[in-house]
Motif scaffolding. Structure first.
Motif, mmCIF file in Angstrom:
data_model
loop_
_atom_site.group_PDB
_atom_site.id
_atom_site.type_symbol
_atom_site.label_atom_id
_atom_site.label_comp_id
_atom_site.label_asym_id
_atom_site.label_seq_id
_atom_site.Cartn_x
_atom_site.Cartn_y
_atom_site.Cartn_z
ATOM 1 N N GLY A 25 0.816 -1.213 0.000
ATOM 2 C CA GLY A 25 0.000 0.000 0.000
ATOM 3 C C GLY A 25 0.847 1.259 0.000
ATOM 4 N N VAL A 26 1.903 1.281 0.794
ATOM 5 C CA VAL A 26 2.797 2.441 0.828
ATOM 6 C C VAL A 26 3.488 2.606 -0.523
ATOM 7 C CG1 VAL A 26 4.915 3.367 1.863
ATOM 8 C CG2 VAL A 26 3.131 2.372 3.328
ATOM 9 N N TYR A 27 3.980 1.508 -1.090
ATOM 10 C CA TYR A 27 4.616 1.581 -2.419
ATOM 11 C C TYR A 27 3.626 2.112 -3.462
ATOM 12 C CZ TYR A 27 8.551 -1.289 -0.753
ATOM 13 O OH TYR A 27 9.640 -1.771 -0.088
ATOM 14 N N TRP A 28 2.383 1.625 -3.409
ATOM 15 C CA TRP A 28 1.365 2.036 -4.372
ATOM 16 C C TRP A 28 1.063 3.527 -4.234
ATOM 17 C CZ3 TRP A 28 -3.934 3.431 -3.741
ATOM 18 C CH2 TRP A 28 -4.643 3.524 -4.949
ATOM 19 N N LEU A 29 0.896 3.994 -2.973
ATOM 20 C CA LEU A 29 0.612 5.408 -2.736
ATOM 21 C C LEU A 29 1.750 6.312 -3.205
ATOM 22 C CD1 LEU A 29 -1.061 5.258 0.786
ATOM 23 C CD2 LEU A 29 -2.172 5.821 -1.394
ATOM 24 N N ARG A 30 2.959 5.821 -3.170
ATOM 25 C CA ARG A 30 4.119 6.602 -3.600
ATOM 26 C C ARG A 30 4.420 6.415 -5.088
ATOM 27 N NH1 ARG A 30 6.854 9.083 0.509
ATOM 28 N NH2 ARG A 30 6.265 8.380 2.575
ATOM 29 N N GLY A 31 3.587 5.643 -5.778
ATOM 30 C CA GLY A 31 3.754 5.460 -7.214
ATOM 31 C C GLY A 31 4.859 4.500 -7.607
ATOM 32 N N ALA A 78 3.721 -6.919 -11.531
ATOM 33 C CA ALA A 78 3.675 -7.826 -10.381
ATOM 34 C C ALA A 78 2.720 -9.003 -10.595
ATOM 35 C CB ALA A 78 3.268 -7.060 -9.128
ATOM 36 N N LEU A 79 1.725 -8.841 -11.426
ATOM 37 C CA LEU A 79 0.678 -9.858 -11.584
ATOM 38 C C LEU A 79 1.197 -11.252 -11.935
ATOM 39 C CD1 LEU A 79 -2.320 -10.366 -11.370
ATOM 40 C CD2 LEU A 79 -2.531 -9.767 -13.779
ATOM 41 N N PRO A 80 2.095 -11.422 -12.910
ATOM 42 C CA PRO A 80 2.569 -12.782 -13.203
ATOM 43 C C PRO A 80 3.262 -13.442 -12.004
ATOM 44 C CG PRO A 80 3.244 -11.272 -14.935
ATOM 45 C CD PRO A 80 2.652 -10.439 -13.837
ATOM 46 N N TYR A 81 3.974 -12.650 -11.217
ATOM 47 C CA TYR A 81 4.637 -13.198 -10.033
ATOM 48 C C TYR A 81 3.623 -13.559 -8.961
ATOM 49 C CZ TYR A 81 8.831 -11.384 -12.212
ATOM 50 O OH TYR A 81 9.848 -11.130 -13.092
ATOM 51 N N LEU A 82 2.579 -12.756 -8.868
ATOM 52 C CA LEU A 82 1.524 -13.034 -7.899
ATOM 53 C C LEU A 82 0.838 -14.354 -8.206
ATOM 54 C CD1 LEU A 82 -0.316 -12.257 -5.545
ATOM 55 C CD2 LEU A 82 -1.696 -10.955 -7.167
ATOM 56 N N LEU A 83 0.524 -14.570 -9.470
ATOM 57 C CA LEU A 83 -0.142 -15.820 -9.853
ATOM 58 C C LEU A 83 0.742 -17.025 -9.552
ATOM 59 C CD1 LEU A 83 -1.790 -14.680 -13.208
ATOM 60 C CD2 LEU A 83 -2.863 -14.933 -10.959
ATOM 61 N N GLY A 84 2.016 -16.936 -9.940
ATOM 62 C CA GLY A 84 2.950 -18.022 -9.625
ATOM 63 C C GLY A 84 3.143 -18.197 -8.130
ATOM 64 N N GLY A 85 3.180 -17.074 -7.399
ATOM 65 C CA GLY A 85 3.331 -17.135 -5.946
ATOM 66 C C GLY A 85 2.150 -17.797 -5.260
ATOM 67 N N LEU A 86 0.960 -17.562 -5.782
ATOM 68 C CA LEU A 86 -0.229 -18.206 -5.217
ATOM 69 C C LEU A 86 -0.155 -19.724 -5.388
ATOM 70 C CD1 LEU A 86 -3.020 -15.734 -6.375
ATOM 71 C CD2 LEU A 86 -2.168 -16.086 -4.048
ATOM 72 N N VAL A 87 0.255 -20.159 -6.582
ATOM 73 C CA VAL A 87 0.395 -21.606 -6.832
ATOM 74 C C VAL A 87 1.482 -22.184 -5.935
ATOM 75 C CG1 VAL A 87 1.049 -23.337 -8.548
ATOM 76 C CG2 VAL A 87 -0.475 -21.471 -9.188
ATOM 77 N N GLY A 88 2.637 -21.496 -5.875
ATOM 78 C CA GLY A 88 3.735 -21.970 -5.034
ATOM 79 C C GLY A 88 3.388 -21.970 -3.557
ATOM 80 N N GLY A 89 2.673 -20.939 -3.110
ATOM 81 C CA GLY A 89 2.259 -20.873 -1.708
ATOM 82 C C GLY A 89 1.304 -21.992 -1.346
ATOM 83 N N PHE A 90 0.376 -22.280 -2.257
ATOM 84 C CA PHE A 90 -0.559 -23.379 -2.015
ATOM 85 C C PHE A 90 0.186 -24.712 -1.959
ATOM 86 C CE2 PHE A 90 -3.427 -26.716 -3.563
ATOM 87 C CZ PHE A 90 -4.442 -26.604 -2.623
ATOM 88 N N ALA A 91 1.079 -24.940 -2.921
ATOM 89 C CA ALA A 91 1.838 -26.201 -2.953
ATOM 90 C C ALA A 91 2.729 -26.326 -1.718
ATOM 91 C CB ALA A 91 2.684 -26.274 -4.225
ATOM 92 N N GLY A 92 3.404 -25.230 -1.350
ATOM 93 C CA GLY A 92 4.264 -25.266 -0.167
ATOM 94 C C GLY A 92 3.484 -25.539 1.108
#
Length: 139
Positions: free
Chosen positions: A80-86, A93-107
């Protein structure tokens, strides 16, 4: 050290001092994890896990699981702070988020089947790998 400095009796004053000391250590742990997330864009868990093991006397798996629960809101605040500061590009970030969700679930699914010793060693290897990369990186 800590326990010796507190009164040996268990009246309200002794219990209050012990809780105040424990809450202070936990608050410092959370602050360090939050600062790491804010400064480096992640890594708070690498600070939090050892502190949970040492100060909270958590078991290995409990420390890792608790760290994930603490880091989620810290990451949301940092993002949120990064977003507010532009400084946050959601499309990048979206492709990493999708992969992270799969990896987080598997882990998370594999987590309960991994021994605490193996978990600790893999965690240590990740710390070493990241530390060496940071030291050798130029510019």
């Amino acid at each position: 050290m800590y326990k010796q400095s507190l009164p040996r009796h268990t009246d309200g004053g002794g219990i209050f001092l012990r809780r105040l000391h424990e809450n202070g250590k936990w608050a410092v742990s959370g602050a360090l994890a939050g600062a790491a997330n804010g400064l480096f864009g992640g890594g708070g868990g690498m600070i939090l896990v050892p502190l949970l093991l040492r100060w909270a006397k958590a078991e290995q798996k409990q420390a890792f699981a608790s760290s994930v629960a603490v880091i989620l809101p810290l990451c949301l605040v940092s993002a949120g702070v990064y977003w507010l500061r532009g400084a946050l590009d959601l499309s990048a970030a979206l492709p990493y988020l999708l992969g992270g969700l799969v990896g987080g679930f598997a882990g998370g699914r594999i987590f309960r089947r991994v021994s605490p010793t193996l978990l600790r060693r893999v965690f240590a290897l990740f710390l070493l790998y990241g530390g060496i990369r940071c030291l050798l990186q130029t510019g």
